[in-house]
Design a protein around this motif. Structure first.
Motif, PDB file in Angstrom:
ATOM      1  N   SER A 159       0.763  78.769  11.938  1.00 38.75           N
ATOM      2  CA  SER A 159       2.186  78.588  12.240  1.00 38.75           C
ATOM      3  C   SER A 159       2.838  79.940  12.533  1.00 38.75           C
ATOM      4  N   ILE A 160       3.573  79.983  13.632  1.00 39.37           N
ATOM      5  CA  ILE A 160       4.283  81.192  14.046  1.00 39.37           C
ATOM      6  C   ILE A 160       5.766  80.888  14.127  1.00 39.37           C
ATOM      7  N   LEU A 161       6.573  81.737  13.530  1.00 36.21           N
ATOM      8  CA  LEU A 161       8.022  81.657  13.686  1.00 36.21           C
ATOM      9  C   LEU A 161       8.433  82.701  14.716  1.00 36.21           C
ATOM     10  N   ARG A 216      17.062  84.037   5.196  1.00 41.89           N
ATOM     11  CA  ARG A 216      16.229  83.780   4.020  1.00 41.89           C
ATOM     12  C   ARG A 216      15.914  82.283   3.892  1.00 41.89           C
ATOM     13  N   GLU A 217      16.917  81.445   4.080  1.00 42.75           N
ATOM     14  CA  GLU A 217      16.731  79.995   3.947  1.00 42.75           C
ATOM     15  C   GLU A 217      15.725  79.471   4.969  1.00 42.75           C
ATOM     16  N   GLN A 218      15.860  79.905   6.234  1.00 43.46           N
ATOM     17  CA  GLN A 218      14.980  79.413   7.300  1.00 43.46           C
ATOM     18  C   GLN A 218      13.531  79.851   7.076  1.00 43.46           C
ATOM     19  N   VAL A 219      13.335  81.123   6.776  1.00 44.75           N
ATOM     20  CA  VAL A 219      11.975  81.640   6.623  1.00 44.75           C
ATOM     21  C   VAL A 219      11.288  81.018   5.409  1.00 44.75           C
ATOM     22  N   GLN A 220      12.005  80.911   4.315  1.00 44.83           N
ATOM     23  CA  GLN A 220      11.404  80.338   3.113  1.00 44.83           C
ATOM     24  C   GLN A 220      11.101  78.855   3.281  1.00 44.83           C
ATOM     25  N   ALA A 221      11.879  78.161   4.093  1.00 46.88           N
ATOM     26  CA  ALA A 221      11.632  76.740   4.324  1.00 46.88           C
ATOM     27  C   ALA A 221      10.431  76.534   5.244  1.00 46.88           C
ATOM     28  N   LEU A 222      10.305  77.394   6.254  1.00 49.02           N
ATOM     29  CA  LEU A 222       9.230  77.242   7.241  1.00 49.02           C
ATOM     30  C   LEU A 222       7.904  77.820   6.758  1.00 49.02           C
ATOM     31  N   ARG A 223       7.967  78.886   5.956  1.00 47.25           N
ATOM     32  CA  ARG A 223       6.781  79.553   5.434  1.00 47.25           C
ATOM     33  C   ARG A 223       5.734  79.823   6.531  1.00 47.25           C
ATOM     34  N   PRO A 224       6.120  80.569   7.573  1.00 47.19           N
ATOM     35  CA  PRO A 224       5.186  80.835   8.676  1.00 47.19           C
ATOM     36  C   PRO A 224       4.075  81.794   8.259  1.00 47.19           C
ATOM     37  N   GLN A 225       2.985  81.750   9.008  1.00 49.73           N
ATOM     38  CA  GLN A 225       1.872  82.675   8.769  1.00 49.73           C
ATOM     39  C   GLN A 225       2.012  83.945   9.591  1.00 49.73           C
ATOM     40  N   LEU A 226       2.940  83.933  10.544  1.00 52.10           N
ATOM     41  CA  LEU A 226       3.246  85.100  11.378  1.00 52.10           C
ATOM     42  C   LEU A 226       4.693  84.987  11.820  1.00 52.10           C
ATOM     43  N   ILE A 227       5.423  86.104  11.757  1.00 48.38           N
ATOM     44  CA  ILE A 227       6.808  86.139  12.233  1.00 48.38           C
ATOM     45  C   ILE A 227       6.887  87.101  13.409  1.00 48.38           C
ATOM     46  N   ILE A 228       7.503  86.658  14.494  1.00 49.68           N
ATOM     47  CA  ILE A 228       7.757  87.518  15.651  1.00 49.68           C
ATOM     48  C   ILE A 228       9.261  87.597  15.845  1.00 49.68           C
ATOM     49  N   ASN A 229       9.808  88.793  15.773  1.00 48.65           N
ATOM     50  CA  ASN A 229      11.244  88.970  15.991  1.00 48.65           C
ATOM     51  C   ASN A 229      11.478  89.491  17.404  1.00 48.65           C
ATOM     52  N   ALA A 240       8.441  88.393   5.121  1.00 46.62           N
ATOM     53  CA  ALA A 240       7.064  88.343   5.620  1.00 46.62           C
ATOM     54  C   ALA A 240       6.092  88.840   4.557  1.00 46.62           C
ATOM     55  N   ALA A 241       6.466  89.916   3.872  1.00 44.24           N
ATOM     56  CA  ALA A 241       5.594  90.469   2.828  1.00 44.24           C
ATOM     57  C   ALA A 241       5.413  89.470   1.687  1.00 44.24           C
ATOM     58  N   GLU A 242       6.496  88.772   1.336  1.00 43.85           N
ATOM     59  CA  GLU A 242       6.399  87.765   0.272  1.00 43.85           C
ATOM     60  C   GLU A 242       5.419  86.648   0.649  1.00 43.85           C
ATOM     61  N   LEU A 243       5.350  86.334   1.945  1.00 41.97           N
ATOM     62  CA  LEU A 243       4.472  85.271   2.435  1.00 41.97           C
ATOM     63  C   LEU A 243       3.090  85.790   2.820  1.00 41.97           C
ATOM     64  N   HIS A 244       2.897  87.101   2.703  1.00 45.06           N
ATOM     65  CA  HIS A 244       1.654  87.741   3.155  1.00 45.06           C
ATOM     66  C   HIS A 244       1.412  87.442   4.632  1.00 45.06           C
ATOM     67  N   ALA A 245       2.505  87.457   5.403  1.00 46.24           N
ATOM     68  CA  ALA A 245       2.451  87.178   6.841  1.00 46.24           C
ATOM     69  C   ALA A 245       2.790  88.444   7.614  1.00 46.24           C
ATOM     70  N   PRO A 246       2.056  88.760   8.668  1.00 43.61           N
ATOM     71  CA  PRO A 246       2.408  89.915   9.492  1.00 43.61           C
ATOM     72  C   PRO A 246       3.751  89.704  10.198  1.00 43.61           C
ATOM     73  N   LEU A 247       4.409  90.803  10.519  1.00 46.29           N
ATOM     74  CA  LEU A 247       5.657  90.784  11.284  1.00 46.29           C
ATOM     75  C   LEU A 247       5.454  91.594  12.556  1.00 46.29           C
ATOM     76  N   ILE A 248       5.796  90.996  13.704  1.00 44.53           N
ATOM     77  CA  ILE A 248       5.803  91.724  14.974  1.00 44.53           C
ATOM     78  C   ILE A 248       7.252  91.881  15.399  1.00 44.53           C
ATOM     79  N   HIS A 249       7.637  93.109  15.685  1.00 43.28           N
ATOM     80  CA  HIS A 249       9.031  93.440  15.982  1.00 43.28           C
ATOM     81  C   HIS A 249       9.062  94.376  17.192  1.00 43.28           C
TER      82      HIS A 249
END
Length: 289
Positions: free
Chosen positions: A2-4, A43-56, A88-97
């Motif tokens: 899952s990617i956000l 915070r609400e959106q990310v914690q609800a979705l719990r993605p494995q990767l976040i791209i901003n 992202a760190a809380e979810l152990h998910a990488p962040l691309i920015h």
């Protein structure tokens, strides 16, 4: 996986949606659903979705307006990326920015490397640098991709503005003393997809800051000439171009004269290199929106 993807209608975001659509479970959140100026909503959106990767891929990009909207520019470009890095760190998910050449002042006589000291000239550049620093303070797996002079065949950008002006005026003046690499959003998106693929296959390069621009260099005037050539080749009307200096075209926010970025680190670490800027322009113009 899952990617956000944060950002819906921006140049890079729209191209990312094309490139990533078949790769994963892609969730796209635009400003209507996720306002980067609203930390509680982030915070609400990310914690609800719990993605494995976040791209901003969202940002405050109105460079001149940022001079009078500093608080909003920093909220979106600095505070929000820092919070995304924490989540992202809380979810152990990488962040691309994505960041910008505007973190530098343009005073060097060579392309900027990742190790060169930033010194932004304007509020926009300072807000983007603050975002980089906020992400770095959190640590964790992250990629900050600095790019430059981004354009696409949609949105608001130099390419579309010049096409319109060249077809409706007799003469168009363009700055000739600012040097950089025009970079197609599609190339950025494709490179991002390749970076993700390398991470998924367990062969990632180094995390941190990397420069990601098209190969080659030109001035805004040179880019405008190339755009004009494509219009003439297509039998379209095209105004006469006149080169001018930055001093002759004052803006609210000063721009660096040298926006060239050295991308050799990305090529060495991740084996990724974008095409020449002229190839990118050709690809963009032949790319259906």
């Amino acid at each position: 996986m899952s990617i956000l993807l944060i950002g819906e209608h921006g140049q890079v975001s729209r191209e990312l949606q094309r490139c990533l659509s078949g790769m994963s479970d892609l969730v796209v959140r635009g400003s209507a659903q996720l306002d980067l100026g609203n930390s509680a909503q982030i915070r609400e959106q990310v914690q609800a979705l719990r993605p494995q990767l976040i791209i901003n891929a969202a940002a405050y990009t109105a460079v001149d307006l940022a001079e009078s909207e500093q608080e909003r520019a920093f909220a979106i470009n600095a505070e929000a990326p820092g919070l995304l890095a924490e989540l992202a760190a809380e979810l152990h998910a990488p962040l691309i920015h994505y960041s910008t050449d505007y973190v530098f002042d343009g005073s060097l006589d060579r392309p900027y490397r990742e190790t060169d000291a930033p010194n932004p000239l304007n509020v926009y550049g300072r807000s983007k640098l603050a975002g980089e620093q906020a992400i770095a303070r959190v640590g964790g797996a992250h990629l900050i991709l600095r790019t430059s002079w981004v354009y696409a065949n949609h949105g608001r950008n130099f390419l579309l503005t010049l096409q319109r002006l060249l077809q409706t005026r007799e003469q168009v003046s363009v700055v000739s003393d600012q040097i950089g690499a025009p970079t197609w959003a599609g190339s950025i998106a494709q490179a991002t997809a390749e970076l993700i693929q390398q991470w998924l296959t367990g062969q990632p390069g180094s995390w941190g800051i990397h420069h990601l621009t098209a190969q080659g260099e030109t001035s805004w005037f040179g880019f405008a000439e190339a755009i004009g050539d494509t219009l003439r080749e297509a039998g379209q009307p095209c105004a006469r171009l006149l080169p001018i200096s930055s001093a002759e075209y004052p803006t609210a926010a000063p721009r660096p004269l040298n926006s060239r970025l050295d991308c050799s680190q990305l090529q060495a670490d991740w084996r990724i290199q974008l095409p020449h800027w002229r190839e990118g322009l050709t690809a963009c113009l032949s790319h259906s929106d």
